[in-house]
Motif scaffolding. Structure first.
Motif, mmCIF file in Angstrom:
data_model
loop_
_atom_site.group_PDB
_atom_site.id
_atom_site.type_symbol
_atom_site.label_atom_id
_atom_site.label_comp_id
_atom_site.label_asym_id
_atom_site.label_seq_id
_atom_site.Cartn_x
_atom_site.Cartn_y
_atom_site.Cartn_z
ATOM 1 N N UNK A 65 0.838 -1.197 0.000
ATOM 2 C CA UNK A 65 0.000 0.000 0.000
ATOM 3 C C UNK A 65 0.879 1.256 0.000
ATOM 4 N N UNK A 66 1.267 1.713 -1.199
ATOM 5 C CA UNK A 66 2.197 2.857 -1.277
ATOM 6 C C UNK A 66 1.730 4.084 -0.500
ATOM 7 N N UNK A 67 0.432 4.398 -0.535
ATOM 8 C CA UNK A 67 -0.027 5.602 0.160
ATOM 9 C C UNK A 67 0.207 5.478 1.670
ATOM 10 N N UNK A 88 3.770 6.108 2.311
ATOM 11 C CA UNK A 88 4.115 7.530 2.194
ATOM 12 C C UNK A 88 3.733 8.293 3.478
ATOM 13 N N UNK A 101 -2.771 2.150 -7.453
ATOM 14 C CA UNK A 101 -1.962 2.885 -6.471
ATOM 15 C C UNK A 101 -1.859 4.372 -6.836
ATOM 16 N N UNK A 145 -3.145 7.615 -4.668
ATOM 17 C CA UNK A 145 -2.246 8.729 -4.319
ATOM 18 C C UNK A 145 -2.836 10.051 -4.830
#
Lengths: 492, 100
Positions: free
Chosen positions: A427-429, A432, B31, B35
């Motif tokens: 889960x990149x968000x 971040x 993704x 974002x």
């Protein structure tokens, strides 16, 4: 192996003959070679041992057995270099397959200054590919493991630097910090990490990620060593037009004088309400609030401040940083450096050639290039890149307003302690958002540090984040020295 | 608010000179969509009349004189700057044929 807290202690051991640059360097290589942390990508063993041998001989023959501290403040000190900084004749990968075979023909100014001061580079440390990541899970050379909890991440992107220093594999290391990449791993690994003011240390020889944010800084076992390394590296460099002409202070002296009689009297400490939000781990909050209470007991004035644009920090950063990255990483075209796969030579057009070459980027790097290219593309530029630049200005003004009332601002470094490998990788968000407290100081170009202030019930380290106004490293280091002294008293 | 779909990712990947497979495209649709949804909150901030902050420094950037610096030669007597080139020919960077 004897462990030392400061470079000063090591120099005393050299003076008394208890250790030598050579014996110490050999000891560190033993530690490195018996470790399973994957903290290093390339070792420079022959180069380092040769340097150590000559420094050991010179110590006797030229310096009468006493370390020449003023001319060579890092005499014989084994160091680790994040593999995003070049060293002449040494492979520099940025943890990317793209640069797997890249041997740099020149040395980064920061590394050069450390070596001229007598430092010995043991090798190149692992990181997230092109310094893009918060967990060191994005390296093409394998994850770095946390120094004490192998199922956890060391933080990123300077994860190799964090683990190597904490696990006693070098005395100090260089990291780089774009949105928190020094401070987060320092906090997770339980060491000191310092990102100086943007422009303090030359970026010549640093492989660029986001040029208006990237800064080199030290990761060490003490505030004093962080001050020393910064002082050696800082200052104008004709090879980096963004280095500042602001005079560099005697920061080691500041730390030593403060440590001799640590007091928080006269110190105005800002506590931003936006940094103490729901979602912070209870033990992290309690450790940081506990330290704030101790500072108050020691005479500090605690002042509530507000940084109203904090909630937009991650959004702003993930437009600005990726936009700059997409531009910086366009240089990987397979022409002048890097890996050129065989199939690229069979491509029918330049566009096809580039695509075959750029297939060497990892998934996170590609994600950021796509995001950045999007934010800069026709029709979206104003809504994304320009807008983020405006919010960035407001974030900087938030700090300028707050610093009218206080000397330093404190907060947790991250909302949690070191998380488990794989926990956020999908889960990149979420990943971040780990950097929510470190990004604002980066956006504003401010000097900031992580200093260990405690551990959670699992023994995972908690760092306190300290931020000072631009070019006020002296204030930052003074406050960090007091925090370090209180934390050590508590621990002993 | 922008809708992140396969066509957008394909278009931007092309601009970025990146070749993506279907699985990568699907993952980036998700993704990057997440974002950009998070980034959309920037529209709540009133930035009227605010000059964007683009640089990290306030000082005027100095330029060096435009002079070539000699990087020296390697052990074989070739220019050192070529030591990192993927392919070298006659002391130059070798590139694929561009014009047929």
């Amino acid at each position: 192996m004897q462990t030392y807290k400061t470079i000063r202690e090591i120099h005393d051991a050299f003076d008394s003959g208890k250790a030598s640059p050579l014996s110490l360097t050999q000891d560190y290589f033993k530690q490195i070679e018996s470790s399973q942390h994957h903290a290093w990508i390339t070792l420079c063993k022959d180069r380092a041992l040769k340097q150590a041998e000559s420094l050991t001989q010179d110590l006797k023959s030229k310096h009468g057995g006493k370390v020449p501290r003023s001319s060579h403040p890092l005499y014989g000190i084994p160091l680790g270099i994040k593999d995003v900084l070049t060293m002449d004749g040494v492979r520099t990968t940025a943890a990317s397959k793209m640069l797997d075979t890249y041997v740099a023909p020149y040395t980064a100014t920061a590394v050069d200054r450390l070596e001229r001061a007598g430092g010995i580079s043991l090798g190149k440390l692992n990181l997230d590919e092109f310094a893009m990541g918060s967990s060191n899970e994005n390296s093409a050379y394998g994850n770095v493991l946390h120094p004490t909890h192998p199922d956890r991440v060391p933080g990123g992107s300077s994860g190799g630097s964090g683990t190597a220093v904490a696990a006693g594999q070098c005395v100090a290391a260089l990291g780089t910090d774009t949105g928190g990449s020094i401070r987060l791993p320092a906090s997770f690994c339980g060491i000191v990490g310092m990102k100086p003011t943007y422009g303090r240390i030359s970026r010549y020889g640093q492989i660029a990620f986001a040029s208006s944010l990237d800064q080199i800084g030290p990761m060490t076992r003490s505030v004093e060593d962080a001050a020393l390394l910064c002082q050696v590296m800082a200052g104008l460099d004709p090879r980096d037009s963004t280095t500042s002409s602001e005079p560099v202070g005697d920061w080691v002296k500041v730390v030593r004088e403060t440590a001799a009689a640590p007091t928080a009297r006269g110190l105005k400490v800002g506590v931003p309400k936006e940094y103490f939000i729901d979602g912070i781990d209870a033990e992290v909050r309690s450790a940081v609030e506990g330290m704030i209470a101790k500072l108050k007991e020691q005479g500090a004035e605690i002042v509530p401040v507000s940084l109203p644009h904090t909630e937009f920090a991650v959004a702003t950063y993930y437009v600005v940083a990726v936009s700059e990255a997409s531009s910086n990483l366009s240089r990987y075209d397979g022409v002048r450096f890097g890996v050129r796969p065989k199939e690229a030579m069979e491509a029918g057009s330049p566009a096809e050639f580039y695509k075959k070459v750029r297939a060497n980027f990892g998934a996170e790097v590609k994600r950021r290039i796509i995001l950045g290219t999007f934010a800069l593309s026709s029709g979206y530029y104003d809504a994304y890149y320009r807008k983020a630049g405006q919010v960035r200005r407001l974030m900087r003004q938030d700090f300028e307003n707050a610093f009218k009332q206080v000397d330093v601002i404190v907060s947790p470094v991250a909302p949690t302690t070191a998380f488990k490998i794989g926990e956020k990788a999908k889960n990149p968000l979420q990943m971040y958002l780990t950097d929510i407290f470190t990004i604002p100081a980066s956006m504003a170009g401010l000097p900031a540090m992580s200093v260990p202030v405690g551990q959670d019930h699992q023994g995972l380290s908690i760092g306190m984040h300290l931020i000072a106004p631009r070019f006020q490293e002296e204030k930052l280091l003074k406050a960090a020295t007091v925090v370090e002294a209180i934390a050590e008293r508590k621990g002993s | 608010m922008i809708e992140v779909n396969e066509a957008l990712i394909r278009k931007v990947a092309e601009l970025s000179r990146l070749e993506l497979n279907d699985a990568e495209i699907a993952e980036y649709v998700k993704s990057i969509g997440d974002i950009l949804k998070h980034v959309d909150q920037l529209s709540q901030v009133n930035t009227e009349g605010v000059e964007p902050m683009v640089y990290g420094v306030d000082e005027v950037l100095r330029l060096r004189p435009d002079q070539a610096e000699d990087f020296g030669k390697d052990a074989q007597g070739h220019p050192k700057v070529l030591s990192c080139a993927p392919e070298v020919m006659y002391d130059g960077f070798k590139v694929p044929q561009i014009i047929g």
